[in-house]
Design a protein around this motif. Structure first.
Motif, PDB file in Angstrom:
ATOM      1  N   ASN A 231     -24.074  -8.758  15.876  1.00 62.37           N
ATOM      2  CA  ASN A 231     -22.910  -9.432  16.425  1.00 62.37           C
ATOM      3  C   ASN A 231     -21.855  -9.576  15.336  1.00 62.37           C
ATOM      4  O   ASN A 231     -22.142  -9.445  14.144  1.00 62.37           O
ATOM      5  CB  ASN A 231     -23.307 -10.810  16.957  1.00 62.37           C
ATOM      6  CG  ASN A 231     -24.382 -10.736  18.021  1.00 62.37           C
ATOM      7  OD1 ASN A 231     -24.290  -9.952  18.958  1.00 62.37           O
ATOM      8  ND2 ASN A 231     -25.423 -11.545  17.880  1.00 62.37           N
ATOM      9  N   ILE A 233     -18.547 -11.958  13.844  1.00 60.44           N
ATOM     10  CA  ILE A 233     -17.753 -13.180  13.900  1.00 60.44           C
ATOM     11  C   ILE A 233     -16.762 -13.198  12.743  1.00 60.44           C
ATOM     12  O   ILE A 233     -17.025 -12.678  11.662  1.00 60.44           O
ATOM     13  CB  ILE A 233     -18.611 -14.464  13.868  1.00 60.44           C
ATOM     14  CG1 ILE A 233     -19.203 -14.709  12.479  1.00 60.44           C
ATOM     15  CG2 ILE A 233     -19.699 -14.435  14.913  1.00 60.44           C
ATOM     16  CD1 ILE A 233     -19.861 -16.077  12.330  1.00 60.44           C
ATOM     17  N   TYR A 234     -15.605 -13.751  13.018  1.00 60.76           N
ATOM     18  CA  TYR A 234     -14.645 -14.118  11.976  1.00 60.76           C
ATOM     19  C   TYR A 234     -13.681 -15.120  12.588  1.00 60.76           C
ATOM     20  O   TYR A 234     -13.619 -15.282  13.806  1.00 60.76           O
ATOM     21  CB  TYR A 234     -13.915 -12.904  11.401  1.00 60.76           C
ATOM     22  CG  TYR A 234     -12.868 -12.262  12.275  1.00 60.76           C
ATOM     23  CD1 TYR A 234     -11.512 -12.509  12.088  1.00 60.76           C
ATOM     24  CD2 TYR A 234     -13.225 -11.368  13.288  1.00 60.76           C
ATOM     25  CE1 TYR A 234     -10.548 -11.899  12.885  1.00 60.76           C
ATOM     26  CE2 TYR A 234     -12.274 -10.754  14.083  1.00 60.76           C
ATOM     27  CZ  TYR A 234     -10.930 -11.026  13.879  1.00 60.76           C
ATOM     28  OH  TYR A 234      -9.981 -10.427  14.666  1.00 60.76           O
ATOM     29  N   TYR A 235     -12.944 -15.819  11.745  1.00 61.81           N
ATOM     30  CA  TYR A 235     -12.038 -16.822  12.292  1.00 61.81           C
ATOM     31  C   TYR A 235     -10.779 -16.950  11.447  1.00 61.81           C
ATOM     32  O   TYR A 235     -10.776 -16.669  10.246  1.00 61.81           O
ATOM     33  CB  TYR A 235     -12.732 -18.192  12.401  1.00 61.81           C
ATOM     34  CG  TYR A 235     -13.260 -18.771  11.106  1.00 61.81           C
ATOM     35  CD1 TYR A 235     -12.443 -19.565  10.283  1.00 61.81           C
ATOM     36  CD2 TYR A 235     -14.576 -18.550  10.703  1.00 61.81           C
ATOM     37  CE1 TYR A 235     -12.933 -20.110   9.103  1.00 61.81           C
ATOM     38  CE2 TYR A 235     -15.063 -19.086   9.527  1.00 61.81           C
ATOM     39  CZ  TYR A 235     -14.246 -19.869   8.732  1.00 61.81           C
ATOM     40  OH  TYR A 235     -14.728 -20.404   7.560  1.00 61.81           O
ATOM     41  N   ALA A 332     -11.484 -18.808  16.587  1.00 65.13           N
ATOM     42  CA  ALA A 332     -12.764 -18.134  16.360  1.00 65.13           C
ATOM     43  C   ALA A 332     -12.904 -16.895  17.228  1.00 65.13           C
ATOM     44  O   ALA A 332     -12.607 -16.927  18.427  1.00 65.13           O
ATOM     45  CB  ALA A 332     -13.910 -19.098  16.658  1.00 65.13           C
ATOM     46  N   ALA A 334     -15.808 -14.202  18.464  1.00 68.64           N
ATOM     47  CA  ALA A 334     -17.229 -13.876  18.561  1.00 68.64           C
ATOM     48  C   ALA A 334     -17.357 -12.574  19.343  1.00 68.64           C
ATOM     49  O   ALA A 334     -16.914 -12.480  20.491  1.00 68.64           O
ATOM     50  CB  ALA A 334     -18.002 -14.987  19.264  1.00 68.64           C
ATOM     51  N   ARG A 336     -20.064 -10.147  20.865  1.00 63.44           N
ATOM     52  CA  ARG A 336     -21.489 -10.020  21.198  1.00 63.44           C
ATOM     53  C   ARG A 336     -21.848  -8.552  21.409  1.00 63.44           C
ATOM     54  O   ARG A 336     -21.107  -7.787  22.028  1.00 63.44           O
ATOM     55  CB  ARG A 336     -21.820 -10.835  22.450  1.00 63.44           C
ATOM     56  CG  ARG A 336     -21.453 -12.306  22.316  1.00 63.44           C
ATOM     57  CD  ARG A 336     -22.375 -13.243  23.052  1.00 63.44           C
ATOM     58  NE  ARG A 336     -22.597 -12.973  24.454  1.00 63.44           N
ATOM     59  CZ  ARG A 336     -23.324 -13.785  25.249  1.00 63.44           C
ATOM     60  NH1 ARG A 336     -23.870 -14.889  24.759  1.00 63.44           N
ATOM     61  NH2 ARG A 336     -23.492 -13.491  26.514  1.00 63.44           N
ATOM     62  N   MET A 386     -16.159 -25.515  15.926  1.00 66.28           N
ATOM     63  CA  MET A 386     -16.218 -24.053  15.874  1.00 66.28           C
ATOM     64  C   MET A 386     -17.631 -23.586  15.547  1.00 66.28           C
ATOM     65  O   MET A 386     -18.130 -22.622  16.154  1.00 66.28           O
ATOM     66  CB  MET A 386     -15.233 -23.514  14.838  1.00 66.28           C
ATOM     67  CG  MET A 386     -15.243 -21.989  14.742  1.00 66.28           C
ATOM     68  SD  MET A 386     -13.990 -21.335  13.612  1.00 66.28           S
ATOM     69  CE  MET A 386     -14.623 -21.907  12.028  1.00 66.28           C
ATOM     70  N   ASP A 387     -18.290 -24.233  14.612  1.00 65.09           N
ATOM     71  CA  ASP A 387     -19.651 -23.846  14.248  1.00 65.09           C
ATOM     72  C   ASP A 387     -20.608 -23.992  15.435  1.00 65.09           C
ATOM     73  O   ASP A 387     -21.502 -23.151  15.636  1.00 65.09           O
ATOM     74  CB  ASP A 387     -20.141 -24.688  13.072  1.00 65.09           C
ATOM     75  CG  ASP A 387     -19.464 -24.315  11.758  1.00 65.09           C
ATOM     76  OD1 ASP A 387     -18.844 -23.240  11.697  1.00 65.09           O
ATOM     77  OD2 ASP A 387     -19.563 -25.104  10.800  1.00 65.09           O
ATOM     78  N   TYR A 390     -20.111 -21.020  17.759  1.00 60.65           N
ATOM     79  CA  TYR A 390     -20.790 -19.818  17.282  1.00 60.65           C
ATOM     80  C   TYR A 390     -22.301 -19.906  17.538  1.00 60.65           C
ATOM     81  O   TYR A 390     -22.929 -18.921  17.942  1.00 60.65           O
ATOM     82  CB  TYR A 390     -20.523 -19.625  15.799  1.00 60.65           C
ATOM     83  CG  TYR A 390     -19.205 -18.933  15.500  1.00 60.65           C
ATOM     84  CD1 TYR A 390     -18.829 -17.784  16.177  1.00 60.65           C
ATOM     85  CD2 TYR A 390     -18.342 -19.429  14.527  1.00 60.65           C
ATOM     86  CE1 TYR A 390     -17.628 -17.139  15.909  1.00 60.65           C
ATOM     87  CE2 TYR A 390     -17.133 -18.800  14.245  1.00 60.65           C
ATOM     88  CZ  TYR A 390     -16.783 -17.654  14.946  1.00 60.65           C
ATOM     89  OH  TYR A 390     -15.596 -17.025  14.680  1.00 60.65           O
ATOM     90  N   LYS A 391     -22.872 -21.059  17.272  1.00 59.54           N
ATOM     91  CA  LYS A 391     -24.318 -21.225  17.483  1.00 59.54           C
ATOM     92  C   LYS A 391     -24.668 -21.015  18.954  1.00 59.54           C
ATOM     93  O   LYS A 391     -25.609 -20.285  19.275  1.00 59.54           O
ATOM     94  CB  LYS A 391     -24.761 -22.607  17.047  1.00 59.54           C
ATOM     95  CG  LYS A 391     -26.252 -22.897  17.256  1.00 59.54           C
ATOM     96  CD  LYS A 391     -26.624 -24.299  16.804  1.00 59.54           C
ATOM     97  CE  LYS A 391     -28.106 -24.560  17.034  1.00 59.54           C
ATOM     98  NZ  LYS A 391     -28.464 -24.499  18.469  1.00 59.54           N
ATOM     99  N   LEU A 394     -23.968 -17.135  20.260  1.00 61.52           N
ATOM    100  CA  LEU A 394     -24.706 -16.029  19.657  1.00 61.52           C
ATOM    101  C   LEU A 394     -26.218 -16.252  19.619  1.00 61.52           C
ATOM    102  O   LEU A 394     -26.963 -15.373  19.187  1.00 61.52           O
ATOM    103  CB  LEU A 394     -24.193 -15.770  18.245  1.00 61.52           C
ATOM    104  CG  LEU A 394     -22.715 -15.348  18.151  1.00 61.52           C
ATOM    105  CD1 LEU A 394     -22.306 -15.170  16.702  1.00 61.52           C
ATOM    106  CD2 LEU A 394     -22.442 -14.077  18.929  1.00 61.52           C
TER     107      LEU A 394
END
Length: 397
Positions: A231, A233-235, A332, A334, A336, A386-387, A390-391, A394
């Motif tokens: 996967n 992710i970046y923000y 954010a 994400a 997938r 935001m964290d 993501y959790k 994903l």
């Protein structure tokens, strides 16, 4: 009226907005691409004064003839850009051949495209760089590993993204690399840096001063995402760290950047690294003399309640901009990967995060290697929220 040629205005799909703002600012916007005019996004059609289709943008003679046609019909070309990493060298050749002085020329290409050449200019700016070795033969490369130790990262010296990048962990990997690497490509090897990527994203005026600045963070290596089909992710940061800002501005001056949208990448060390710095310090990675790819310009707008498409077009037309920057948030991304057994399905995600969601879409196949297959873009006022996003999004069973 200034004439602006936009190369490949149809890709990425959001780049029509650069054209729209140029046209609104009174420029004559001329597109060259390989997609049939009838298939162009209606918004893009309305943002161009004229479009010239070529059978392939890879065919320099065809593109040259297209620029020559526009020059004959409209007069001197004032600007030529693609804002796309893949075409930066092509853009420079066309500018040089047609004496378009508003951007990089052929003579500028080595320092802005070759990773080994970039290091000199980072060092002039006082920014540490990783030790490196231009790949020659197996003996020379093994000697380099004895100096800096494994792991080693090997990649094309002039490459786009993480294409054909290798992480070598031992001599066996080194021998395998020599079997698999492209024979007609110059590679560079660098010592491995335990770090996350922090970027400086800015629109620079003709005096080398920023009209707008922000940055993004990639917690995981794009190289690992591509090689391991993981996967993505970046923000976009809520507020640009001052050390990133200082490093970005110093890099602008060192490279002599003027009248461009730039994306400079730095490592932020996750642990002390002898000769380079302490945990948390910023060091050089590479420069990209174009906007951060994909949908990042939209994400920047979401994060800062602004319009970088217009700020950039204002820079082109007026060399300044009055576009305001509003509330700051984290934005954010994400991405997938298909085939993973995620805990939350699409309906679950939208039920929980619909109010924060800004973009939901499939990612074009050409971008999916680095970005995943299904994207979710959302804004959050705090890092903690935001964290959690993501959790949730994903997590796999």
């Amino acid at each position: 009226m200034k004439n602006f040629i936009f190369i490949s205005p149809n890709f990425p799909t959001n780049y029509w907005m650069f054209c729209r703002e140029l046209k609104r600012n009174g420029l004559n916007v001329l597109g060259i691409g390989d997609q049939a005019y009838e298939e162009l996004n209606p918004d893009l059609k309305n943002s161009l004064n004229e479009y010239y289709k070529v059978s392939s943008l890879e065919n320099y003679d065809e593109v040259y003839r297209a620029v020559a046609f526009f020059t004959f019909k409209y007069g001197r070309i004032d600007w030529l850009e693609s804002n796309n990493e893949y075409w930066l060298e092509r853009d420079a050749h066309l500018r040089t051949d047609f004496n378009i002085t508003s951007g990089f020329q052929v003579s500028d290409i080595p320092r802005i495209k070759y990773k080994s050449k970039m290091k000199e200019f980072y060092q002039k700016a006082g920014i540490p760089v990783a030790r490196y070795h231009l790949v020659d033969n197996i003996e020379g490369c093994l000697a380099f590993t004895r100096e800096v130790g494994y792991p080693i990262v090997a990649k094309p010296d002039n490459g786009v993204g993480a294409s054909h990048t290798f992480k070598l962990k031992n001599d066996e990997d080194m021998y395998r690399f020599f079997e698999e690497k492209w024979t007609d490509t110059q590679y560079i090897m660098e010592e491995f840096i335990n770090a996350e990527v922090n970027s400086y994203d800015a629109i620079i005026d003709s005096n080398g001063e920023p009209l707008f600045e922000t940055g993004n963070v990639t917690p995981f290596s794009i190289m690992d995402i591509v090689n391991e089909s993981d996967n993505s992710i970046y923000y976009i940061v809520k507020d640009l760290p001052e050390d990133t800002r200082a490093a970005g501005r110093a890099t602008v001056k060192s490279f002599g950047v003027k009248s461009r949208f730039v994306h400079f990448e730095f490592f932020r060390l996750l642990s002390d690294h002898e000769g380079l710095g302490k945990k948390g310090d910023v060091m050089a990675l590479e420069v990209n003399m174009r906007p951060c790819g994909g949908f990042t310009p939209d994400m920047i707008n979401f994060a800062h309640s602004t319009d970088v498409y217009k700020i950039w077009a204002d820079m082109i037309a007026f060399d300044h901009s009055t576009v305001q920057v509003g509330d700051h948030k984290f934005c954010a991304f994400a991405g997938r990967r298909d085939g993973k057994n995620f805990v939350m399905n699409h309906a679950d995600i939208m039920a929980r995060y619909g109010a924060q969601m800004k973009m939901v879409d499939r990612i074009p196949d050409v971008l999916s290697g680095a970005m995943g297959n299904q994207m979710y873009v959302a804004v959050f006022p705090t890092r903690e929220e935001m964290d959690t996003f993501y959790k949730d999004i994903l997590e796999c069973r």
